[in-house]
Write an enzyme that holds these catalytic residues in place. Sequence first.
Site, PDB file in Angstrom:
ATOM      1  N   GLU A 161      43.882  39.631  40.809  1.00 23.91           N
ATOM      2  CA  GLU A 161      45.530  38.535  40.762  1.00 23.91           C
ATOM      3  C   GLU A 161      46.005  37.359  39.909  1.00 23.91           C
ATOM      4  OE1 GLU A 161      44.777  36.272  44.756  1.00 23.91           O
ATOM      5  OE2 GLU A 161      44.645  38.625  45.933  1.00 23.91           O
ATOM      6  N   GLU A 367      41.905  44.073  48.563  1.00 29.50           N
ATOM      7  CA  GLU A 367      41.584  42.910  49.370  1.00 29.50           C
ATOM      8  C   GLU A 367      42.822  43.694  50.143  1.00 29.50           C
ATOM      9  OE1 GLU A 367      41.073  38.966  47.959  1.00 29.50           O
ATOM     10  OE2 GLU A 367      40.328  39.688  46.097  1.00 29.50           O
TER      11      GLU A 367
HETATM   12  C1  BGP Z   1      42.586  36.132  47.434  1.00 23.95           C
HETATM   13  C2  BGP Z   1      41.590  36.166  45.801  1.00 23.95           C
HETATM   14  C3  BGP Z   1      40.310  36.466  47.302  1.00 23.95           C
HETATM   15  C4  BGP Z   1      39.936  35.629  48.142  1.00 23.95           C
HETATM   16  C5  BGP Z   1      40.949  36.300  49.629  1.00 23.95           C
HETATM   17  C6  BGP Z   1      40.629  35.418  50.667  1.00 23.95           C
HETATM   18  O1  BGP Z   1      43.386  35.435  46.373  1.00 23.95           O
HETATM   19  O2  BGP Z   1      41.237  36.885  45.216  1.00 23.95           O
HETATM   20  O3  BGP Z   1      39.129  35.887  46.234  1.00 23.95           O
HETATM   21  O4  BGP Z   1      39.784  34.281  48.391  1.00 23.95           O
HETATM   22  O5  BGP Z   1      42.539  35.474  48.390  1.00 23.95           O
HETATM   23  O6  BGP Z   1      41.506  34.316  50.437  1.00 23.95           O
HETATM   24  P1  BGP Z   1      40.906  32.863  51.379  1.00 23.95           P
HETATM   25  O7  BGP Z   1      39.834  32.456  50.672  1.00 23.95           O
HETATM   26  O8  BGP Z   1      42.081  31.433  50.161  1.00 23.95           O
HETATM   27  O9  BGP Z   1      41.638  32.611  52.275  1.00 23.95           O
END
Ligand code: BGP
Length: 468
Positions: A161, A367
Amino acid sequence: MRKNFLWGASTSAYQVEGAWDQDGKGRSVQDKNTPSQTNSEISDFKVCADHYNRWKEDVKLFAELGLKAYRLSIAWTRIIPDGVGKVNEKGVKFYKDLIAELKKNNIEPIITMYHFDLPEALEKQGGWSNREMIVPAFVNYAKVLFTEFGKDINYWLTINEQNVMVIAGHIIGIRDEQGHDHEKSLWQQNHNMMIAQAKVIELCRKMTKAKIGPAPNISTVYAETSKPEDVIAMENFNAYRNWLYLDLSCRGKYNGIVWNFFEKNDCAPEIKEGDLELLKANRPDFIAFNYYGSGTVKFNNQKLGEKNLHSHQVDQQKMFNIPGMFNCVANKNLPKTEFGWEIDAVGFRTTLRQLWDRYQLPLIITENGLGSKDVLTNDFKIHDDYRIDYLKQHVEQLKLAEEEDKIDVFGYSPWSAIDLISTHEGIEKRYGFIYVNRDEKDLKDLKRYKKDSFFWYQNVIKTNGEEL
Ligand code: BGP
């Protein structure tokens, strides 16, 4: 889905491993920028799911889940504690053992090299804004990874990201200069990351037979209305949020809309001779992308002032505005998760279609998932039907993308394999198929329990997506 489709699940080192100072690990910006500094009610990243000490048990559960792939990240600070210099053999051994165990269980390891956890020692020297220091440091780290793990890894992801790091920078390791310098520094850091990535792709091809690609967060963008100005805003946000990064890595070009924005606002990064040629010569083999929900925008005709634009932005779904470009707005057609993130499964298919149409590179989703306050019942069950619903809708759209739209998509790896600490919202915001028994501050026994979604996903994998 196609034969050998990579049904996976994902985690990142600083969110799952814990053991933040065990066995010679150095400090990363995540050890410094813990959420507990901004909100003392939520957990830091010191223990997380204690995966570092319980990985064997966890891999056993991943195997029972039937995973064909597991996307994990390697903590730079476990391998090279100060970012450059001495290699930490214990860190290397940890990942060697983990990878061997995954392979023994026929689980393909997909490795992210850098997932928000820049070594603090490098941050102190200017981090991504110090090109002369950071580019060789990242290439050197990659060299160690290819040397140590190269023969066992078929898929590498360079940077997780990068676009969210730019949009939500100060939280996750981008330097936050003040005022006007902020803009310029931000885009220079972005450029430096691109150069580092291209050099690492080049090295990967020299040293291994693996495939390699970036892992941005890509979401389709809607115009709030059919007013032509809103459509301009939609194109602007798309360019700013999505295409800038992929145009650079896949086409070796700056996106025109964003470049004009840079020039108008005097914040264009310095491009050195040979940079664009380097990018063009080292395009990725595939695009990995993370998708949680879409974005919606309307027209914004303000001028970019001296105001620092990004520094209060903490995650990709919070609303924000860029003068002259767009205003993010809520989409009234979409439901939201308990944490306020819009749910848009059809937008997932649109995102796949747009990516395929634009770049014609194989795709993998690294993801996708739903964060929620799961409840452990007295009989140790977790009835997360809301998560099953979310994933089911997304897999349905994935199937349409593959079967109807004929998109070359080779894997789906939702977030997350097991409960871990959310980037900004603690353990309370859970994503896993496996529940970890702990609270924000009370570590309890850290015992693992299979959620209802575990059994649901197990069957999806077993039937190769036939039964949802
Ligand atoms: C993405 C990241 C992850 C994870 C996910 C969920 O942006 O790559 O590391 O954290 O989002 O986000 P959050 O934990 O803020 O809900």
